[in-house]
Design a protein around this motif. Structure first.
Motif, mmCIF file in Angstrom:
data_model
loop_
_atom_site.group_PDB
_atom_site.id
_atom_site.type_symbol
_atom_site.label_atom_id
_atom_site.label_comp_id
_atom_site.label_asym_id
_atom_site.label_seq_id
_atom_site.Cartn_x
_atom_site.Cartn_y
_atom_site.Cartn_z
ATOM 1 N N LEU A 1 -6.286 -6.365 1.113
ATOM 2 C CA LEU A 1 -6.340 -5.379 2.506
ATOM 3 C C LEU A 1 -7.471 -6.686 3.022
ATOM 4 C CD1 LEU A 1 -6.682 -1.778 1.891
ATOM 5 C CD2 LEU A 1 -5.010 -3.616 3.182
ATOM 6 N N VAL A 2 -9.021 -7.273 2.680
ATOM 7 C CA VAL A 2 -9.702 -8.190 2.799
ATOM 8 C C VAL A 2 -9.596 -9.178 3.637
ATOM 9 C CG1 VAL A 2 -12.076 -8.790 2.511
ATOM 10 C CG2 VAL A 2 -11.685 -6.831 1.507
ATOM 11 N N ALA A 3 -7.835 -9.853 2.859
ATOM 12 C CA ALA A 3 -7.533 -11.351 2.993
ATOM 13 C C ALA A 3 -6.780 -11.309 4.654
ATOM 14 C CB ALA A 3 -6.782 -11.662 1.970
ATOM 15 N N LEU B 1 -2.398 0.131 6.163
ATOM 16 C CA LEU B 1 -2.242 1.477 4.896
ATOM 17 C C LEU B 1 -1.466 0.572 3.800
ATOM 18 C CD1 LEU B 1 -0.835 4.696 7.163
ATOM 19 C CD2 LEU B 1 -3.433 4.321 5.902
ATOM 20 N N MET B 2 -2.176 1.260 2.785
ATOM 21 C CA MET B 2 -1.708 0.851 1.541
ATOM 22 C C MET B 2 -1.218 1.587 0.603
ATOM 23 S SD MET B 2 -2.680 -2.767 -0.390
ATOM 24 C CE MET B 2 -1.604 -3.229 -1.973
ATOM 25 N N GLY B 3 -0.048 1.586 -0.467
ATOM 26 C CA GLY B 3 -0.418 2.542 -0.908
ATOM 27 C C GLY B 3 -0.408 2.129 -2.344
ATOM 28 N N PHE B 4 0.523 3.124 -3.300
ATOM 29 C CA PHE B 4 0.613 2.664 -5.441
ATOM 30 C C PHE B 4 1.241 3.234 -5.145
ATOM 31 C CE2 PHE B 4 -0.736 1.854 -9.356
ATOM 32 C CZ PHE B 4 -1.593 1.669 -9.026
ATOM 33 N N ASP B 5 2.807 2.808 -6.190
ATOM 34 C CA ASP B 5 3.698 2.874 -7.315
ATOM 35 C C ASP B 5 5.019 2.304 -6.575
ATOM 36 O OD1 ASP B 5 2.476 4.911 -8.858
ATOM 37 O OD2 ASP B 5 2.750 6.381 -7.179
ATOM 38 N N ASP B 6 5.077 2.116 -4.948
ATOM 39 C CA ASP B 6 6.677 1.592 -5.082
ATOM 40 C C ASP B 6 7.819 2.595 -5.174
ATOM 41 O OD1 ASP B 6 8.421 0.177 -3.447
ATOM 42 O OD2 ASP B 6 9.047 -1.147 -5.382
#
Length: 280
Positions: A52-54, A151-156
């Motif tokens: 996200l920072v990148a 927005l970013m999640g986790f698990d795919d």
């Protein structure tokens, strides 16, 4: 047995096994001769923050803290998220606690974040379900993703790949989780590591950039070999192990075994199991 407990003590895990070889998936580290296969949640969440920072985001929030649960996954992801921001001299603009990791809580949490005087320009959700709920609220409130909010999640999970915009996420190596878990179980059943203490095995992960953080548009019709299911991988590996083994002792795999514990009561749900023997 192979189990994925939600909130269960090591003593309860041993009792659940009833003397059978046991492999635990997830963050709840067991005691004794119980093998443990897990993702490095701190490193994975740190990579999410870095991503996200990148992308130029500076007001980054998190959704998914669960202070009342004892399994530790949320705490580890929160720590990795903070570490990733600190590397760039940043700190979270907000961290929202949730009752669970499902879409309704993600929707509620994003509404709370959007009421802040200085809205975040990025949100890391500790599960894809949370992120999908947040994505819906963003659309309802006229917040453009990713232009106004990444927005970013986790698990795919599969729904994330077909969302509009598609969801950037952390993808655990599911096939390796399944293969290593079955390998550990088979070795315990055959007595190869009977006298050794439990082993902790960490599997890799990767960031999958998609549209919700400004990544490429996925090709929905393309078959991605990295998304083979745990179940299929486990069945292939177990079948091979059974065919090559001369041991007659059965191997029992619990496909999904989750023990849900609340303050006042607990219950167990074992959805399906299968017994295999090396005999023809």
């Amino acid at each position: 047995m192979i189990v994925s407990p939600w909130s269960t003590s090591p003593a309860e895990l041993a009792s659940l096994a009833g003397g059978l070889p046991l492999v635990v998936l997830g963050e709840l580290a067991p005691d004794g001769a119980i093998d443990h296969v897990a993702l490095d949640n701190v490193a994975a969440a740190r990579d999410a923050a870095r991503h996200l920072v990148a992308g130029g985001r500076r007001r980054v929030a998190a959704i998914g803290l669960q202070s009342e649960l004892g399994h530790g996954t949320a705490e580890l992801r929160a720590e990795g998220f903070r570490q990733g921001l600190r590397e760039s001299g940043l700190s979270p603009v907000a961290e929202v606690e949730v009752a669970d990791l499902h879409r309704g809580e993600g929707a509620r949490a994003l509404r709370e974040l959007l009421r802040l005087p200085g809205r975040p320009d990025a949100v890391f959700c500790f599960s894809d379900e949370l992120a999908l709920g947040a994505l819906r609220v963003a659309a309802e409130e006229g917040v453009r993703v990713p232009e106004d909010l990444a927005l970013m999640g986790f698990d795919d999970i599969e729904d994330g790949r077909f969302a509009a915009p598609s969801l950037t996420t952390i993808a655990p190596d599911r096939e390796q989780i399944a293969e290593r878990a079955v390998q550990c179980l088979t070795e315990r059943v055959l007595g190869r590591f009977e006298a050794l203490p439990g082993r902790r095995i960490v599997v890799p992960h990767r960031v999958l950039p998609r549209e919700s953080t400004g990544g490429p548009v996925p090709r929905a019709h393309r078959t991605d070999p990295t998304h083979r299911t745990d179940r299929a991988a486990a069945e292939r590996h177990t079948a091979g192990a059974a065919a090559s083994s001369s041991a007659a002792e059965p191997v029992m795999i619990v496909r999904t075994c989750r023990v849900m514990c609340s303050r006042g009561q607990s219950h167990q749900a074992v959805r399906s199991s299968r017994s295999m023997s090396s005999s023809p």
